[in-house]
Design an enzyme around this catalytic site. Structure first.
Site, PDB file in Angstrom:
ATOM      1  CG  ASP A  12      -2.047   1.176   1.192  1.00  0.00           C
ATOM      2  OD1 ASP A  12      -2.315   1.433   0.086  1.00  0.00           O
ATOM      3  OD2 ASP A  12      -2.650   1.256   2.155  1.00  0.00           O
ATOM      4  CG  HIS A  29       0.396   1.847  -9.348  1.00  0.00           C
ATOM      5  ND1 HIS A  29       0.232   1.649  -8.109  1.00  0.00           N
ATOM      6  CD2 HIS A  29      -0.565   2.699  -9.782  1.00  0.00           C
ATOM      7  CE1 HIS A  29      -1.222   2.039  -7.645  1.00  0.00           C
ATOM      8  NE2 HIS A  29      -1.541   2.640  -8.768  1.00  0.00           N
ATOM      9  CG  LEU A 123       9.041 -17.481  -3.901  1.00  0.00           C
ATOM     10  CD1 LEU A 123       8.913 -17.119  -2.291  1.00  0.00           C
ATOM     11  CD2 LEU A 123       9.562 -15.780  -4.453  1.00  0.00           C
TER      12      LEU A 123
HETATM   13  C1  FPP Z   1      -1.774   0.120  -3.583  1.00  0.00           C
HETATM   14  O1  FPP Z   1      -1.287   1.425  -3.439  1.00  0.00           O
HETATM   15  C2  FPP Z   1      -1.053  -0.624  -4.628  1.00  0.00           C
HETATM   16  C3  FPP Z   1      -1.913  -1.177  -5.644  1.00  0.00           C
HETATM   17  C4  FPP Z   1      -3.319  -1.084  -5.638  1.00  0.00           C
HETATM   18  C5  FPP Z   1      -1.356  -1.542  -7.113  1.00  0.00           C
HETATM   19  C6  FPP Z   1       0.125  -2.333  -6.513  1.00  0.00           C
HETATM   20  C7  FPP Z   1       0.916  -2.836  -7.926  1.00  0.00           C
HETATM   21  C8  FPP Z   1       1.931  -2.924  -8.028  1.00  0.00           C
HETATM   22  C9  FPP Z   1       3.079  -2.577  -6.998  1.00  0.00           C
HETATM   23  C10 FPP Z   1       2.604  -3.391  -9.325  1.00  0.00           C
HETATM   24  C11 FPP Z   1       2.448  -4.741  -9.768  1.00  0.00           C
HETATM   25  C12 FPP Z   1       3.706  -5.362  -9.932  1.00  0.00           C
HETATM   26  C13 FPP Z   1       4.176  -6.612  -9.686  1.00  0.00           C
HETATM   27  C14 FPP Z   1       5.425  -6.920 -10.094  1.00  0.00           C
HETATM   28  C15 FPP Z   1       3.528  -7.593  -8.848  1.00  0.00           C
HETATM   29  P1  FPP Z   1      -2.534   2.522  -3.438  1.00  0.00           P
HETATM   30  O2  FPP Z   1      -2.425   2.933  -4.795  1.00  0.00           O
HETATM   31  O3  FPP Z   1      -3.663   2.065  -2.990  1.00  0.00           O
HETATM   32  O4  FPP Z   1      -1.812   3.662  -2.631  1.00  0.00           O
HETATM   33  P2  FPP Z   1      -2.369   4.796  -1.678  1.00  0.00           P
HETATM   34  O5  FPP Z   1      -3.371   4.318  -0.767  1.00  0.00           O
HETATM   35  O6  FPP Z   1      -1.217   5.544  -1.480  1.00  0.00           O
HETATM   36  O7  FPP Z   1      -3.400   5.609  -2.851  1.00  0.00           O
END
Ligand code: FPP
Length: 244
Positions: A12, A29, A123
């Protein structure tokens, strides 16, 4: 010291990390995907058996089309670019969540990558996509009810073990450690059944900042915990090597 067999992560804080730098959410992201790559590599080196990454929840699907597309594009790029490296490191790919509503090209890529990596014995990278714990449990209940209707099971056969085996995580150990970045201290409908005895580690670091050193701090914090599984101190210590 024992490493956890299964680590689950709620990644997050990408959006807030980007906003604090005056950048679009996409950039959060993008840098977050680099954190995921670092943590996946380190988890393999530590001989962790399973790493579950909460990559997209069903709730996230109500975000803008651009944001969902950007997350899908990053996943696509990661799987294409890193798959040889993943195979060299004996990583296997598994998914949980409702994949059927993801874009067809992502569904195909996930399946191709799963097959490409299926010979690995290291893994298990378990990617949660369009996932919610309550949906998974609801689906498992429905599946058990249908087996009862068909006469394959009796209601007295319903047990904790049967429910374990009816979830998408069937065959995987429950998480020993749940890490959540981004400062919030909640489980947000992630692995609700499986987290029964899991140790939680919350950090204010945003996911794009969470690199190898942060991951090791979380592992070391876990190793200092005493796991009691509801037992008293002495009894838990005799439970065996996993009772850290
Ligand atoms: C949450 O942060 C994150 C996500 C919803 C997306 C996570 C995806 C990635 C890290 C890329 C995926 C890649 C791989 C290789 C698995 P948020 O956007 O909710 O953050 P905020 O709470 O600050 O708005």
């Amino acid at each position: 010291m024992e490493v956890p067999r299964h680590v689950a992560i709620i990644m997050d804080g990408n959006g807030r990390w980007a906003a604090a730098r005056g950048k679009p959410r996409y950039r959060g992201h993008q840098v977050g995907a680099e954190s995921a790559r670092d943590v996946i590599r380190r988890a393999g080196e530590l001989s962790i058996e399973v790493l579950t990454l909460f990559t997209l929840s069903e709730d996230n699907l109500s975000r803008s089309h651009e944001e969902i597309s950007s997350i899908m594009a990053l996943l696509n790029r990661y799987l294409v670019k890193e798959r040889d490296e993943l195979r060299r490191n004996n990583v296997r790919l598994q998914t949980i969540g409702n994949l059927a509503s993801l874009p067809p090209h992502i569904q195909r890529l996930l399946e191709e990558t799963r097959l490409f990596l299926q010979g690995g014995d290291g893994l298990i990278l378990n990617v949660a996509l369009n996932y919610l714990g309550r949906s998974e449990i609801t689906h498992a209940c429905r599946n058990i009810a249908q087996r009862i209707e068909r006469g394959e099971l009796h209601s007295r056969d319903i047990s904790s073990r049967l429910i374990d085996d009816s979830l998408q995580t069937a065959g995987l150990p429950d998480p020993d450690l749940l890490i959540r970045t981004g400062g919030e201290q909640r489980v947000s409908n992630f692995l609700l059944w499986q987290l029964a005895y899991t140790e939680f580690y919350f950090t204010d670091e945003m996911w794009p900042q969470f690199r190898e050193g942060s991951f090791m701090r979380a592992i070391h914090a876990y190793q200092r915990r005493e796991r009691r599984y509801g037992l008293e101190r002495a009894a838990s210590a005799s439970r065996g090597a996993c009772a850290l």
